[in-house]
Write a protein that holds these residues in place. Structure first.
Motif, PDB file in Angstrom:
ATOM      1  N   UNK A 403       0.834  -1.208   0.000  1.00 20.47           N
ATOM      2  CA  UNK A 403       0.000   0.000   0.000  1.00 20.47           C
ATOM      3  C   UNK A 403       0.865   1.252   0.000  1.00 20.47           C
ATOM      4  N   UNK A 404       1.910   1.252   0.819  1.00 22.46           N
ATOM      5  CA  UNK A 404       2.819   2.403   0.863  1.00 22.46           C
ATOM      6  C   UNK A 404       3.480   2.626  -0.496  1.00 22.46           C
ATOM      7  N   UNK A 409       4.068   5.764  -5.302  1.00 20.41           N
ATOM      8  CA  UNK A 409       4.192   5.795  -6.765  1.00 20.41           C
ATOM      9  C   UNK A 409       3.127   6.700  -7.378  1.00 20.41           C
ATOM     10  N   UNK A 410       1.900   6.618  -6.861  1.00 18.87           N
ATOM     11  CA  UNK A 410       0.835   7.466  -7.393  1.00 18.87           C
ATOM     12  C   UNK A 410       1.135   8.946  -7.148  1.00 18.87           C
ATOM     13  N   UNK A 411       1.633   9.273  -5.958  1.00 19.25           N
ATOM     14  CA  UNK A 411       1.955  10.674  -5.651  1.00 19.25           C
ATOM     15  C   UNK A 411       3.105  11.189  -6.516  1.00 19.25           C
ATOM     16  N   UNK A 412       4.136  10.360  -6.699  1.00 20.81           N
ATOM     17  CA  UNK A 412       5.273  10.771  -7.528  1.00 20.81           C
ATOM     18  C   UNK A 412       4.866  10.935  -8.990  1.00 20.81           C
ATOM     19  N   UNK A 416       5.515  14.622  -9.972  1.00 21.89           N
ATOM     20  CA  UNK A 416       6.759  14.793 -10.737  1.00 21.89           C
ATOM     21  C   UNK A 416       6.786  13.980 -12.030  1.00 21.89           C
ATOM     22  N   UNK A 417       5.705  13.242 -12.286  1.00 21.20           N
ATOM     23  CA  UNK A 417       5.644  12.381 -13.483  1.00 21.20           C
ATOM     24  C   UNK A 417       6.788  11.364 -13.478  1.00 21.20           C
TER      25      UNK A 417
END
Length: 556
Positions: A403-404, A409-412, A416-417
């Protein structure tokens, strides 16, 4: 400057307090890591909802529970009979070969149960040498006779009994050695036969130690995956793996893991209670050593046979069969591929052993330095991992860290793509953490056994000379404890080499070990090939067993 000045100088006091705070923080962090899989399994199971639970109850849950309980009962009875019987014979009687068998009875402890499963399937299955010779001699066809099915619940129980009875044997033997002859001889003087005196006097006195050994075998049984998976026996351990990998049902896997975790923690609690009651045997109060009874004739032959059969079928025959199988296979231990398996296994086992023993030192020394609720709570939680099967630990660590990784990964990606991928779950460090949680109790046991030799006066002397707590550990404790720490390192190293379920679930992509290779080849029915990595695992397992055998030889 006087010694008193050194002890009370503000700099020394601050340094000492900082060292204690650091040690406390590390010990609490280790305990939190050990508790994380159990907490994560509980939360994941609750989040899964009731639909998955109803589906499990309607389909597989009762079957898993019944099979697991039946397997546990069979292994408990088998290890009790074999372990107690052989311990009594080599301790209380003398017959030709007793001294050799007294040590050799420990050897099956070096074998993982799934390795025995591969060896006995090769010789007892339908195409195996036993049934082939039977058909050649009698002229029977495949449907003309009945032969016990090795790939069955009974076969799995037999494999587990053969490798787990040494737990009961070692504890029962130690208990019998500590008993006084007074009560036994009194029972004989009152007219009881040797067997009656054994059941009325010796066995009840050794009950706490025997119960602790049987509970250990039961915990190992519910944690086993390789044997039951290969034999097609549907237990909770196989159900967790199937739900995770075949059905891709993480909620179902977590809820099955919670059921298994509850049973394991109940067993751990019972084992702690039994350990607390194991106060019957005090060598300092022993009045008369129990004289061994010499056996002759058929009694000596029967005792030799009873103690020799577990060694033959639990160690000697499997080694012969595995060598025979490996010789005819096309597996090359010196090929780059196999050297990679050995390197991966040794790397994981070595790193896990060092980190686990270091964690045991931190937790154990914190308990000695600051006895109290916090330190003993940390020690208790750190020991719980031994009762938790590897599959449960794997699920408990994979769920939160996956989950972390996904959230990160989704936030990055959105910010920042950049895709970070699986930073934690795709590394060996999470797998090493699982090993530490699983085997920290074994390292703690070895460390605390050696720590008993370090008298409290040594700590006082070191402190009076200006040593900090960390300095006392480094300069006083560790040199004295080096043999115990070496034993702990070997035990954890070999346990990691044999561990299968956690490795199967958590290993990084394309990072296979000897245990995984053996399991994969056996699953593809390439038993000849599976014998090669199995032999290497067994050879590694002999290291701590040799140490145990040396200790057994010294106990008299």
């Amino acid at each position: 400057m006087t010694t008193q000045d050194i002890n009370t100088s503000p700099a020394a006091v601050k340094k000492s307090r900082d060292g204690v705070r650091l040690l406390a923080g590390v010990a609490v962090a280790i305990a939190a890591t050990c508790a994380l899989p159990m907490i994560a399994v509980l939360l994941a199971a609750l989040v899964g909802g009731t639909d998955t639970v109803r589906h499990l109850i309607d389909t597989v849950l009762l079957g898993y529970a019944g099979t697991t309980l039946l397997l546990v009962a069979m292994v408990a009875m088998g290890t009790f009979a074999l372990g107690v019987g052989t311990a009594w014979l080599v301790t209380m009687t003398r017959f030709p070969g007793a001294r050799v068998l007294e040590i050799a009875l420990v050897l099956p402890l070096a074998f993982p149960a799934y390795v025995l499963a591969y060896a006995y399937t090769h010789i007892l299955d339908h195409p195996g040498i036993v049934q082939t010779v039977l058909r050649d001699v009698t002229g029977w066809g495949p449907r003309d006779y009945w032969f016990p099915e090795i790939r069955s619940l009974g076969g799995a129980a037999l494999m587990l009994v053969l490798v787990l009875y040494p737990y009961v044997y070692l504890l029962a033997r130690a208990a019998f050695l500590q008993q006084s002859a007074t009560t036994f001889l009194a029972a004989r003087a009152l007219g009881s036969s040797a067997w009656a005196a054994f059941f009325k006097v010796s066995l009840p006195l050794a009950r706490p130690a025997i119960a602790a050994g049987v509970l250990l075998t039961v915990m190992e049984t519910i944690a086993d995956f390789g044997t039951v998976a290969y034999f097609g026996v549907q237990t909770f351990a196989t159900g967790i793996y199937t739900s995770w990998f075949s059905l891709f049902d993480r909620a179902g896997a977590a809820q099955l893991a919670l059921c298994l975790l509850s049973f394991a923690l109940l067993l751990a609690m019972l084992e702690r209670i039994q350990r607390g009651k194991a106060k019957y045997h005090d060598p300092a109060r022993r009045a008369v050593a129990m004289p061994p009874v010499p056996l002759t004739g058929w009694r000596a032959a029967a005792a030799l046979l009873a103690c020799g059969i577990p060694v033959i079928f639990g160690a000697i025959l499997p080694v012969i069969v595995l060598i025979w199988m490996g010789t005819g296979s096309e597996q090359d231990l010196l090929s780059p591929r196999y050297l990679g398996f050995i390197r991966n296994s040794a790397t994981l086992a070595g790193v896990a052993a060092v980190l686990t023993v270091a964690a045991a030192v931190c937790v154990g020394f914190f308990q000695r330095l600051r006895p109290g609720k916090l330190s003993f709570g940390a020690g208790y939680i750190a020991r719980l991992g031994y009762a938790v099967p590897g599959g449960v630990i794997a699920v408990g660590l994979m769920v939160p860290f996956a989950t972390f990784d996904n959230q990160l990964d989704a936030w990055m990606r959105s910010t920042f793509d950049i895709s970070t991928g699986l930073l934690v779950t795709g590394s060996i460090w999470l797998l090493v953490a699982a090993y530490m949680v699983r085997f920290l109790a074994a390292a703690l046991g070895a460390y605390e056994g050696g720590q008993a030799m370090v008298h409290a006066n040594m700590d006082s002397a070191a402190r009076s000379l200006g040593e900090t707590p960390v300095g006392t550990l480094r300069r006083v404790h560790l040199p004295i404890l080096s043999p115990s720490l070496l034993t702990a390192l070997l035990i954890v190293f070999v346990d990691v080499m044999k561990e299968l379920p956690a490795t199967l679930i958590m290993r990084p992509f394309n990072y296979d070990t000897l245990a995984v290779q053996a399991y994969r080849l056996a699953s593809d029915e390439r038993l000849d090939g599976a014998a090669v990595p199995s032999l290497v695992i067994v050879a590694m397992g002999l290291l701590p067993v040799i140490l145990i055998c040396r200790q057994v030889g010294r106990q008299k």
